[in-house]
Motif scaffolding. Structure first.
Motif, PDB file in Angstrom:
ATOM      1  N   ASP A  41       0.831  -1.210   0.000  1.00 21.33           N
ATOM      2  CA  ASP A  41       0.000   0.000   0.000  1.00 21.33           C
ATOM      3  C   ASP A  41       0.863   1.257   0.000  1.00 21.33           C
ATOM      4  O   ASP A  41       0.549   2.242  -0.669  1.00 21.33           O
ATOM      5  N   SER A  42       1.956   1.228   0.750  1.00 21.21           N
ATOM      6  CA  SER A  42       2.852   2.380   0.829  1.00 21.21           C
ATOM      7  C   SER A  42       3.521   2.658  -0.517  1.00 21.21           C
ATOM      8  O   SER A  42       3.686   3.820  -0.905  1.00 21.21           O
ATOM      9  N   ILE A  43       3.891   1.601  -1.216  1.00 21.56           N
ATOM     10  CA  ILE A  43       4.507   1.773  -2.539  1.00 21.56           C
ATOM     11  C   ILE A  43       3.507   2.412  -3.502  1.00 21.56           C
ATOM     12  O   ILE A  43       3.848   3.341  -4.237  1.00 21.56           O
ATOM     13  N   VAL A  44       2.277   1.941  -3.467  1.00 18.52           N
ATOM     14  CA  VAL A  44       1.239   2.519  -4.331  1.00 18.52           C
ATOM     15  C   VAL A  44       1.042   3.996  -3.984  1.00 18.52           C
ATOM     16  O   VAL A  44       0.987   4.858  -4.872  1.00 18.52           O
ATOM     17  N   PHE A  63       9.555   8.566   2.144  1.00 14.59           N
ATOM     18  CA  PHE A  63       8.875   7.280   2.037  1.00 14.59           C
ATOM     19  C   PHE A  63       8.620   6.661   3.410  1.00 14.59           C
ATOM     20  O   PHE A  63       7.583   6.034   3.624  1.00 14.59           O
ATOM     21  N   TYR A  64       9.533   6.836   4.354  1.00 13.75           N
ATOM     22  CA  TYR A  64       9.300   6.333   5.706  1.00 13.75           C
ATOM     23  C   TYR A  64       8.064   6.990   6.313  1.00 13.75           C
ATOM     24  O   TYR A  64       7.314   6.353   7.048  1.00 13.75           O
ATOM     25  N   ARG A  65       7.849   8.260   6.013  1.00 15.83           N
ATOM     26  CA  ARG A  65       6.641   8.937   6.511  1.00 15.83           C
ATOM     27  C   ARG A  65       5.411   8.237   5.957  1.00 15.83           C
ATOM     28  O   ARG A  65       4.438   8.009   6.671  1.00 15.83           O
ATOM     29  N   ILE A  66       5.446   7.886   4.690  1.00 19.39           N
ATOM     30  CA  ILE A  66       4.316   7.185   4.074  1.00 19.39           C
ATOM     31  C   ILE A  66       4.096   5.833   4.754  1.00 19.39           C
ATOM     32  O   ILE A  66       2.966   5.463   5.080  1.00 19.39           O
ATOM     33  N   SER A  71       0.981   2.451   8.274  1.00 22.25           N
ATOM     34  CA  SER A  71       0.938   1.507   9.399  1.00 22.25           C
ATOM     35  C   SER A  71      -0.038   1.977  10.472  1.00 22.25           C
ATOM     36  O   SER A  71      -0.845   1.191  10.987  1.00 22.25           O
ATOM     37  N   LEU A  72       0.035   3.248  10.823  1.00 23.30           N
ATOM     38  CA  LEU A  72      -0.866   3.790  11.846  1.00 23.30           C
ATOM     39  C   LEU A  72      -2.317   3.760  11.370  1.00 23.30           C
ATOM     40  O   LEU A  72      -3.223   3.437  12.152  1.00 23.30           O
TER      41      LEU A  72
END
Length: 158
Positions: A41-44, A63-66, A71-72
């Motif tokens: 989902d994060s990659i998308v 990207f870590y923020r995404i 996750s949250l």
């Protein structure tokens, strides 16, 4: 940055750091399949919002923020209770970075706002400024939470 350049940079980053990204997601959900779903989902989301990446040097924290936000969101949506068995779980890409069971339990006891700072600082090796960016917090708040988290960990480890 042109769209194709940004897409290529992002793709290279994801391929090169897939284990770290997985580990970050896993650290929130404590479930292999959920962590893989979060990474996907994060990659998308990252691909859809590439235009917001203004500086290629910030791709990691961007990207870590995404990943953290995804996750949250996942935890909120599923109202997951984190239950960890006594068995050792391995990430599919590489082993986890820590094996001290007392440390793992002490980390699990930390409130989420302290846990995520410890995780990003010591296990994902982000600088305090990057953590501030990822979590959308003032730098002084990050420093204060890091200090408090370390103090709680010290007490829990004794």
């Amino acid at each position: 940055m042109f769209r194709n350049e940004a897409k290529e940079l992002f793709s290279e980053f994801v391929i090169e750091h897939k284990a770290n990204v997985y580990r970050l997601a896993y650290s929130y959900v404590k479930n292999e399949q959920d962590a893989l779903d979060i990474v996907q989902d994060s990659i998308v989301k990252g691909l859809k919002s590439l235009r917001s990446l203004k500086d290629e040097k910030l791709v990691k924290s961007w990207f870590y923020r995404i990943v953290v936000n995804t996750s949250l969101d996942f935890l909120r949506k599923h109202k997951k209770v984190q239950v960890v068995d006594d068995i050792e779980i391995h990430a599919p890409f590489e082993e986890t970075k820590y094996h001290d069971i007392d440390l793992e339990r002490a980390l699990e006891l930390l409130p989420i706002q302290y846990y995520e700072i410890i995780n990003l600082r010591f296990f994902e090796d982000l600088k305090l400024e990057e953590i501030s960016f990822v979590l959308k917090l003032p730098l002084n708040t990050v420093k204060t939470r890091l200090y408090r988290a370390l103090k709680i960990l010290r007490i829990n480890m004794e």
